[in-house]
Design an enzyme around this catalytic site. Sequence first.
Site, short mmCIF file in Angstrom:
data_model
loop_
_atom_site.label_atom_id
_atom_site.label_comp_id
_atom_site.label_asym_id
_atom_site.label_seq_id
_atom_site.Cartn_x
_atom_site.Cartn_y
_atom_site.Cartn_z
N GLU A 18 0.84 -1.21 0.00
CA GLU A 18 0.00 0.00 0.00
C GLU A 18 0.87 1.26 0.00
OE1 GLU A 18 -3.26 0.07 -0.39
OE2 GLU A 18 -3.22 -2.11 -0.54
N TRP A 61 1.99 1.51 -3.48
CA TRP A 61 0.92 2.00 -4.36
C TRP A 61 0.92 3.53 -4.38
CZ3 TRP A 61 -2.47 -0.11 -7.78
CH2 TRP A 61 -3.61 0.63 -8.12
N TRP A 68 -21.67 9.52 -20.42
CA TRP A 68 -21.97 9.81 -19.01
C TRP A 68 -23.31 10.52 -18.89
CZ3 TRP A 68 -18.76 6.96 -16.45
CH2 TRP A 68 -17.40 6.88 -16.80
N ASN A 120 -10.93 2.18 3.08
CA ASN A 120 -10.50 1.96 1.70
C ASN A 120 -11.43 1.05 0.92
OD1 ASN A 120 -8.42 2.25 -0.43
ND2 ASN A 120 -8.24 0.04 -0.16
N TRP A 160 -16.54 10.03 -13.57
CA TRP A 160 -15.69 9.86 -12.39
C TRP A 160 -15.09 11.16 -11.88
CZ3 TRP A 160 -10.64 11.44 -12.80
CH2 TRP A 160 -10.11 11.58 -14.08
N TRP A 212 -9.52 6.94 -8.56
CA TRP A 212 -10.80 7.11 -9.25
C TRP A 212 -10.75 6.52 -10.65
CZ3 TRP A 212 -15.69 8.08 -8.20
CH2 TRP A 212 -16.00 8.55 -6.93
#
Length: 441
Positions: free
Chosen positions: A253, A256, A284, A319, A337, A360
């Site tokens: 993590e 990441w 969208w 998370n 998004w 996202w």
Amino acid sequence: MALLEAEKLRKPVLCIVIVDDAHLPGAAARWWLDGAIRSLDGALRKRGGALHVFRGATRDVLMEIIRRTGADTVLWNRRYDPGGRETDTVIKSELRSQGIMAHSFAGALLHEPWAIRTRSGGQYKIFTAFWRAMKACPAPFPPAPAPEKLTFASLPPMPDGLVVQGGEYGLLPTPHDWTGGLQAMWEPGEEAAHSQLADFIENDLDTYATARDFPGHEATSRLSPFLRFGHITPAQIWQAATEQTYPEQFLAEVGWRDFAWSLLFVTPDMANRNLRPEFDAMPWRDDPVGLARWRKGQTGYPLVDAGMRELWHTGWMHNRVRMVVASFLVKHLLIDWRHGERWFADTLVDHDPASNPMNWQWSAGTGVDAAPYFRIMNPILQSRKFDPHGVYIRRWVPELSHLSDDAIHAPWEAALPRDYPPPVVDHRLARERALSAWKMI
């Protein structure tokens, strides 16, 4: 690192922060920034110094300080966001052209964002490959101790309005203060950061890999806002976490986060454009009502609503639930998004300009190493799997607290409480609509 370098120079140090309205974070992060400034000022005062706070355009304020103090050296920790990089580059060039030493230092990441590259020198697009390469790199340097022999300079008279007086930094919400939940949960500062890390390592690190997906348990580190504002460094976390074992899942993590920053370094517009251009044709929906219900935690899906209410109240969200609410906005409501990214940017205390847009785009299927768009999270199944007894839902959606463990995940199937809304959209129909839209592109 900048402060340690200043100690080596053995010159009087003037510690400053410039509040530049052109480069401020979202509302929740501004609240944290206010606390961070106060905390650092308190720590410096214990050593006989102070943090001098200025307000204005960064370049103009800095040049005025240099002119009035006669400073010949400016040191700071490097910034990697697009606005920060641009400002730092301009300032460094101008200072050096005037014969002033100007140096920036690493410290916010495990590795500089340009350091880990493919064999051909390109950007990694898959995290597993990035993580493999990162683990093959030398371990991060051990964290350096805090400076001990700092001599502080006095601030000379400055023009009216340039120096912030009375601790009024202009970062807190007015006229209505909505930060009660943030104040109850968080204490910005270095001392709180290291206390949080120690508590996590002692109580939760060993079970992190298996417990981290269950939002009803306090099983995650909650270090993200402290990392975001530099109260603790990833090197400090890495060292503390690996002293006795190698917690792969937790360290991944941290990796990441480095992956996100390496990606932002080469795609500075990541918050504004699809990294997979075929999604530019995605149909969208313009749905202000659905967007408002999502923001308020009134979608009628308990796990989604619990997450959005936790975010609004505390400036943070578990998370696993972040993934569920993101998937819901993009795929159940078919809303772009970028609306979600902007909402998180304004409401998260741990928002950073790399992780937020990358995550996202991961959820939306529009970015690198992204979950395929056709994988649509079922919020009911996610709720039953990761909050089976409704502990998390009952905490944040109390109007459902009387329901049984089975009924709480889909309350419309039982007797829907009067004060809880029906689903904003049917799951099956939303899934079919999302897949149809995806097939169009």
